[in-house]
Design a protein around this motif. Structure first.
Motif, mmCIF file in Angstrom:
data_model
loop_
_atom_site.group_PDB
_atom_site.id
_atom_site.type_symbol
_atom_site.label_atom_id
_atom_site.label_comp_id
_atom_site.label_asym_id
_atom_site.label_seq_id
_atom_site.Cartn_x
_atom_site.Cartn_y
_atom_site.Cartn_z
ATOM 1 N N GLU A 59 -12.892 12.567 -9.039
ATOM 2 C CA GLU A 59 -12.458 12.424 -9.820
ATOM 3 C C GLU A 59 -13.135 12.378 -10.638
ATOM 4 N N GLY A 60 -13.664 12.275 -11.771
ATOM 5 C CA GLY A 60 -14.337 12.151 -12.852
ATOM 6 C C GLY A 60 -13.806 10.688 -14.190
ATOM 7 N N GLN A 76 -14.790 6.282 -2.664
ATOM 8 C CA GLN A 76 -14.158 4.745 -2.968
ATOM 9 C C GLN A 76 -15.356 4.083 -1.442
ATOM 10 N N GLN A 77 -15.398 4.202 -0.441
ATOM 11 C CA GLN A 77 -16.797 4.114 0.050
ATOM 12 C C GLN A 77 -17.861 3.933 -0.296
ATOM 13 N N THR A 101 -11.807 20.854 9.148
ATOM 14 C CA THR A 101 -11.607 20.556 7.672
ATOM 15 C C THR A 101 -11.009 22.081 7.233
ATOM 16 N N ALA A 102 -11.498 23.261 7.382
ATOM 17 C CA ALA A 102 -10.376 24.422 7.870
ATOM 18 C C ALA A 102 -9.361 25.143 7.996
ATOM 19 N N ASN A 103 -8.761 23.871 8.229
ATOM 20 C CA ASN A 103 -7.329 23.486 8.532
ATOM 21 C C ASN A 103 -7.293 22.482 7.568
ATOM 22 N N LEU A 146 -7.983 17.251 1.652
ATOM 23 C CA LEU A 146 -8.912 17.304 1.619
ATOM 24 C C LEU A 146 -8.877 16.408 0.567
ATOM 25 N N ALA A 147 -8.325 16.366 0.008
ATOM 26 C CA ALA A 147 -7.901 15.322 -1.292
ATOM 27 C C ALA A 147 -8.475 13.654 -0.582
ATOM 28 N N LYS A 148 -7.311 14.120 0.168
ATOM 29 C CA LYS A 148 -7.186 12.542 0.173
ATOM 30 C C LYS A 148 -8.934 11.371 1.524
ATOM 31 N N ILE A 149 -9.454 12.764 2.011
ATOM 32 C CA ILE A 149 -10.512 12.202 2.492
ATOM 33 C C ILE A 149 -11.770 12.211 1.652
ATOM 34 N N GLN A 150 -11.846 13.568 0.794
ATOM 35 C CA GLN A 150 -12.575 13.049 -0.676
ATOM 36 C C GLN A 150 -12.471 11.403 -0.938
#
Length: 159
Positions: free
Chosen positions: A17-18, A94-95, A77-79, A85-89
């Protein structure tokens, strides 16, 4: 101040996000080469299509996210699909914001305060503030570990 939140993507396909004060602010930062990927530092950033978002965080009580569990192994992460991936990012971002919020903002006194802490002249604590690239380099040459923090991780910068 109302903020524009854009989904951005770097050349390495990291999605993040920006937060900008306007479309013009985004365009200006892009033209001046100020946008970089927070994950890899890549400077080739593009705006992705996204649904409009409303910044209503001031309407709900602040809640602290749970600390992140151990990060997934890189080969896993390749799978992952793009949504996972967006959820993890998003969780990582947030952290990072939580960590930044837990630091003391010493502003323009950052360089002096970092030295005072390093040499035992001030109480050890996590700090953030303003330093030029030259000041950061000088601190690192003294053995004082510092790292630039993008403004979008500091919620105080967004108000």
């Amino acid at each position: 101040m109302a903020l524009k939140v854009f989904d951005l993507q770097c050349e390495a396909h990291h999605i993040f996000e920006g937060w900008f004060s306007s479309h013009e602010d985004y365009d200006s930062q892009q033209e001046r080469g100020l946008l970089t990927c927070p994950l890899c530092g890549n400077g080739k950033i593009s705006k992705m299509l996204s649904a409009p978002r409303l910044n209503v965080s001031h309407l709900k009580k602040e809640k602290q996210p749970a600390p992140l569990k151990q990060a997934p192994k890189m080969e896993a992460t390749a799978n992952l699909n793009d949504k996972e991936l967006a959820k993890i990012q998003a969780a990582v971002m947030q952290q990072l914001r939580v960590y930044v919020k837990q630091t003391e903002d010493v502003g323009k006194q950052f360089t002096a305060e970092a030295r005072r802490i390093h040499y035992g002249e001030a109480k050890e604590r996590p700090i953030r503030g303003n330093a030029t690239p030259e000041q950061r380099q000088a601190l690192q040459e003294e053995g004082i570990e510092v790292m630039p923090i993008p403004d979008f991780l500091d919620e105080n910068q967004l108000q």
